[in-house]
Write a protein that holds these residues in place. Structure first.
Motif, mmCIF file in Angstrom:
data_model
loop_
_atom_site.group_PDB
_atom_site.id
_atom_site.type_symbol
_atom_site.label_atom_id
_atom_site.label_comp_id
_atom_site.label_asym_id
_atom_site.label_seq_id
_atom_site.Cartn_x
_atom_site.Cartn_y
_atom_site.Cartn_z
ATOM 1 N N ALA A 7 0.831 -1.200 0.000
ATOM 2 C CA ALA A 7 0.000 0.000 0.000
ATOM 3 C C ALA A 7 0.871 1.257 0.000
ATOM 4 O O ALA A 7 0.593 2.232 -0.713
ATOM 5 C CB ALA A 7 -0.925 -0.003 1.218
ATOM 6 N N VAL A 8 1.938 1.221 0.802
ATOM 7 C CA VAL A 8 2.875 2.351 0.824
ATOM 8 C C VAL A 8 3.562 2.484 -0.532
ATOM 9 O O VAL A 8 3.749 3.595 -1.042
ATOM 10 C CB VAL A 8 3.909 2.175 1.959
ATOM 11 N N MET A 9 3.930 1.353 -1.119
ATOM 12 C CA MET A 9 4.551 1.359 -2.445
ATOM 13 C C MET A 9 3.630 2.013 -3.477
ATOM 14 O O MET A 9 4.066 2.863 -4.270
ATOM 15 C CB MET A 9 4.873 -0.073 -2.874
ATOM 16 N N LEU A 10 2.351 1.654 -3.452
ATOM 17 C CA LEU A 10 1.396 2.213 -4.406
ATOM 18 C C LEU A 10 1.254 3.723 -4.218
ATOM 19 O O LEU A 10 1.251 4.480 -5.195
ATOM 20 C CB LEU A 10 0.030 1.532 -4.243
ATOM 21 N N ALA A 11 1.153 4.160 -2.964
ATOM 22 C CA ALA A 11 1.039 5.595 -2.691
ATOM 23 C C ALA A 11 2.280 6.341 -3.180
ATOM 24 O O ALA A 11 2.195 7.427 -3.756
ATOM 25 C CB ALA A 11 0.832 5.828 -1.191
ATOM 26 N N GLY A 12 3.452 5.736 -2.956
ATOM 27 C CA GLY A 12 4.702 6.359 -3.397
ATOM 28 C C GLY A 12 4.798 6.456 -4.904
ATOM 29 O O GLY A 12 5.214 7.484 -5.449
ATOM 30 N N VAL A 13 4.389 5.388 -5.590
ATOM 31 C CA VAL A 13 4.438 5.386 -7.054
ATOM 32 C C VAL A 13 3.486 6.432 -7.624
ATOM 33 O O VAL A 13 3.812 7.119 -8.603
ATOM 34 C CB VAL A 13 4.109 3.978 -7.592
ATOM 35 N N LEU A 14 2.322 6.588 -7.016
ATOM 36 C CA LEU A 14 1.383 7.626 -7.462
ATOM 37 C C LEU A 14 2.002 9.015 -7.309
ATOM 38 O O LEU A 14 1.899 9.859 -8.205
ATOM 39 C CB LEU A 14 0.082 7.543 -6.654
ATOM 40 N N TRP A 15 2.661 9.252 -6.173
ATOM 41 C CA TRP A 15 3.319 10.548 -5.967
ATOM 42 C C TRP A 15 4.428 10.758 -6.998
ATOM 43 O O TRP A 15 4.540 11.823 -7.601
ATOM 44 C CB TRP A 15 3.894 10.635 -4.552
ATOM 45 N N GLY A 16 5.252 9.737 -7.223
ATOM 46 C CA GLY A 16 6.351 9.852 -8.180
ATOM 47 C C GLY A 16 5.859 10.093 -9.591
ATOM 48 O O GLY A 16 6.444 10.879 -10.343
ATOM 49 N N ALA A 17 4.756 9.419 -9.956
ATOM 50 C CA ALA A 17 4.193 9.608 -11.295
ATOM 51 C C ALA A 17 3.661 11.028 -11.465
ATOM 52 O O ALA A 17 3.913 11.688 -12.476
ATOM 53 C CB ALA A 17 3.078 8.592 -11.530
ATOM 54 N N LEU A 18 2.939 11.523 -10.458
ATOM 55 C CA LEU A 18 2.346 12.855 -10.559
ATOM 56 C C LEU A 18 3.386 13.960 -10.416
ATOM 57 O O LEU A 18 3.159 15.089 -10.874
ATOM 58 C CB LEU A 18 1.243 13.008 -9.510
ATOM 59 N N LEU A 19 4.522 13.652 -9.822
ATOM 60 C CA LEU A 19 5.621 14.615 -9.758
ATOM 61 C C LEU A 19 6.044 15.020 -11.166
ATOM 62 O O LEU A 19 6.482 16.152 -11.406
ATOM 63 C CB LEU A 19 6.797 14.002 -9.000
ATOM 64 N N ALA A 20 5.895 14.089 -12.107
ATOM 65 C CA ALA A 20 6.218 14.376 -13.505
ATOM 66 C C ALA A 20 5.191 15.301 -14.150
ATOM 67 O O ALA A 20 5.416 15.789 -15.263
ATOM 68 C CB ALA A 20 6.303 13.071 -14.300
ATOM 69 N N GLY A 21 4.080 15.566 -13.449
ATOM 70 C CA GLY A 21 3.086 16.496 -13.975
ATOM 71 C C GLY A 21 3.620 17.910 -14.125
ATOM 72 O O GLY A 21 3.011 18.737 -14.821
ATOM 73 N N TYR A 22 4.765 18.189 -13.508
ATOM 74 C CA TYR A 22 5.391 19.504 -13.636
ATOM 75 C C TYR A 22 6.298 19.611 -14.869
ATOM 76 O O TYR A 22 6.827 20.682 -15.141
ATOM 77 C CB TYR A 22 6.233 19.822 -12.394
ATOM 78 N N VAL A 23 6.495 18.520 -15.593
ATOM 79 C CA VAL A 23 7.377 18.523 -16.761
ATOM 80 C C VAL A 23 7.066 19.656 -17.745
ATOM 81 O O VAL A 23 7.978 20.330 -18.238
ATOM 82 C CB VAL A 23 7.355 17.143 -17.458
ATOM 83 N N PRO A 24 5.780 19.922 -18.073
ATOM 84 C CA PRO A 24 5.495 20.996 -19.039
ATOM 85 C C PRO A 24 5.938 22.385 -18.596
ATOM 86 O O PRO A 24 5.934 23.320 -19.399
ATOM 87 C CB PRO A 24 3.969 20.929 -19.189
ATOM 88 N N LEU A 25 6.326 22.543 -17.322
ATOM 89 C CA LEU A 25 6.816 23.843 -16.856
ATOM 90 C C LEU A 25 8.052 24.267 -17.643
ATOM 91 O O LEU A 25 8.255 25.457 -17.909
ATOM 92 C CB LEU A 25 7.143 23.761 -15.363
ATOM 93 N N SER A 26 8.879 23.293 -18.056
ATOM 94 C CA SER A 26 10.080 23.594 -18.842
ATOM 95 C C SER A 26 9.747 24.029 -20.261
ATOM 96 O O SER A 26 10.607 24.561 -20.961
ATOM 97 C CB SER A 26 11.009 22.371 -18.878
#
Length: 413
Positions: free
Chosen positions: A324-343
């Motif tokens: 469960a912790v792994m899944l929550a972490g992966v969701l955070w890591g995936a959504l962290l990439a949501g900032y990519v278009p800022l560049s």
């Protein structure tokens, strides 16, 4: 230069064909730079260095990374990316030779401080100068995907290939020789990016009169007065990865309260960034289609805010269930990439001086290296783990609000 209607497979994937060697070079360079990511601090402590000394070493390193991140944008535009990238290579090699050959070899702390700081100037000048190159050579319609590929090779080299290589190398070569071997990898990366890559670089300024170098360098500051939305982009970029550098300071200790061991936490952390590099590409595509601002607001800001809270509270709700912790972490890591278009968004705010705009964005990328740990150090004794997590989540929500105001000029929409 790649054109918007280029129908090649690489163009459809959002990877500028004319800069492919540069992308590969950044991947290899960052692999070399990342060889000590997971073991340098424990190694120094095993050599009887105090934890305060180790912390100071990484703090100084973080300061020079931030300075170099800012310099990369204005130097790349003023002198050209190749010269700025070459300077990064040379500073990296000089710093490594001094750090390993004279600092680590003799455990001479002042030399270690000075030379590790010099080493910190290396990768931002190399990698972020190439990012400026991308923003000039890629049409706006595919810029989100192009910068997605940049963050894919950047993170993949630094956090994935560097870690895998060092796990093999420290056993076969030893700790110090592993650091010596990094010089080979960064030199190979530079060869690919600077020699095999034949693409030229001409800014709008270089087609007219020769600009005043001092004025060009100052644009790294004055751009925020000329276009305040660039400053907003820089603040959002700081928030983007502040949690990334804050989490390792306190989350492993917090997770241990729920019987999640250090080894298990490292597995979770590694999986988080495996997901992150994949989603760097995915959100590049999403940003080009859904819109850069919408992607940053909803996936980056709102998404990371919610999953930051989820990552903290899921051990409480599940009794420390590893998956469960792994899944929550992966969701955070995936959504962290949501900032990519800022560049893609920030340099598109200005018609000229894109390097100056990228300087602010790159500074925002460098500052979290010590802003994250500093937040933890300042507040954890008074508000505890939960308070820190709520600060980080709130910052993400604030970044979503700030992004609402980062609108493109009408003629560029």
């Amino acid at each position: 230069m790649i054109t918007a209607n280029d129908s090649s497979l690489l163009a459809k994937a959002g990877l500028p064909k004319n800069l492919t060697w540069g992308y590969l070079g950044v991947l290899i360079f960052m692999m070399g730079d990342g060889v000590e990511q997971g073991w340098l601090s424990p190694y120094l402590l095993s050599q009887h260095m105090r934890i305060e000394q180790s912390a100071a070493l990484f703090t100084v390193y973080g300061v020079t990374i931030a300075i170099s991140s800012w310099l990369s944008g204005v130097l790349a535009e003023t002198y050209g990316p190749k010269k700025a990238m070459l300077a990064g290579l040379l500073l990296y090699i000089i710093g490594t030779v001094g750090f390993v050959g004279f600092g680590m070899a003799r455990l001479h702390y002042p030399i270690m401080l000075a030379t590790y700081a010099i080493r910190g100037f290396g990768y931002p000048l190399f990698a972020y100068s190439f990012l400026v190159w991308i923003t000039y050579k890629t049409p706006q319609t595919m810029l989100g995907r192009a910068v997605g590929w940049f963050w894919f090779v950047f993170t993949g080299g630094l956090n994935v290939l560097g870690a895998y290589y060092s796990s093999w190398a420290i056993e076969k070569l030893g700790y110090q020789n592993t650091l010596w071997s990094s010089i080979f990898w960064v030199a190979l990366g530079a060869l690919l990016a600077l020699v095999f890559n034949k693409e030229s670089f001409d800014t709008h300024q270089k087609r007219g009169q020769t600009p005043n170098k001092g004025e060009e360098l100052m644009k790294g500051f004055t751009i925020i007065k000329e276009e305040p939305k660039v400053l907003l982009g820089g603040i959002v970029r700081i928030i983007n990865t502040t949690a990334q550098f804050a989490f390792p300071v306190f989350l492993p200790i917090y997770m241990a309260q729920f019987a999640i061991s250090t080894k298990e936490w490292l597995q979770i952390w590694g999986t988080i960034f495996t997901a992150n590099i994949a989603f760097n590409l995915i959100f590049g595509f999403i940003g080009d289609r859904l819109g850069w601002r919408r992607t940053i607001i909803w996936f980056g800001g709102i998404g990371c805010g919610l999953t930051t809270l989820l990552l903290f509270y899921i051990p409480v709700w599940t009794g420390g269930n590893y998956w469960a912790v792994m899944l929550a972490g992966v969701l955070w890591g995936a959504l962290l990439a949501g900032y990519v278009p800022l560049s893609a968004l920030v340099p598109s705010l200005v018609e000229k001086d894109k390097g100056a705009a990228m300087a602010i964005l790159n500074l925002g990328a460098g500052l979290p290296v010590f802003v994250g740990p500093a937040l933890v150090g300042l507040f954890i004794s008074t508000i505890g783990n939960a308070g820190i997590v709520w600060i980080l989540a709130t910052l993400y929500f604030i970044s979503a609000l700030l992004t609402v105001f980062i609108t493109l000029p009408k003629k560029m929409k």
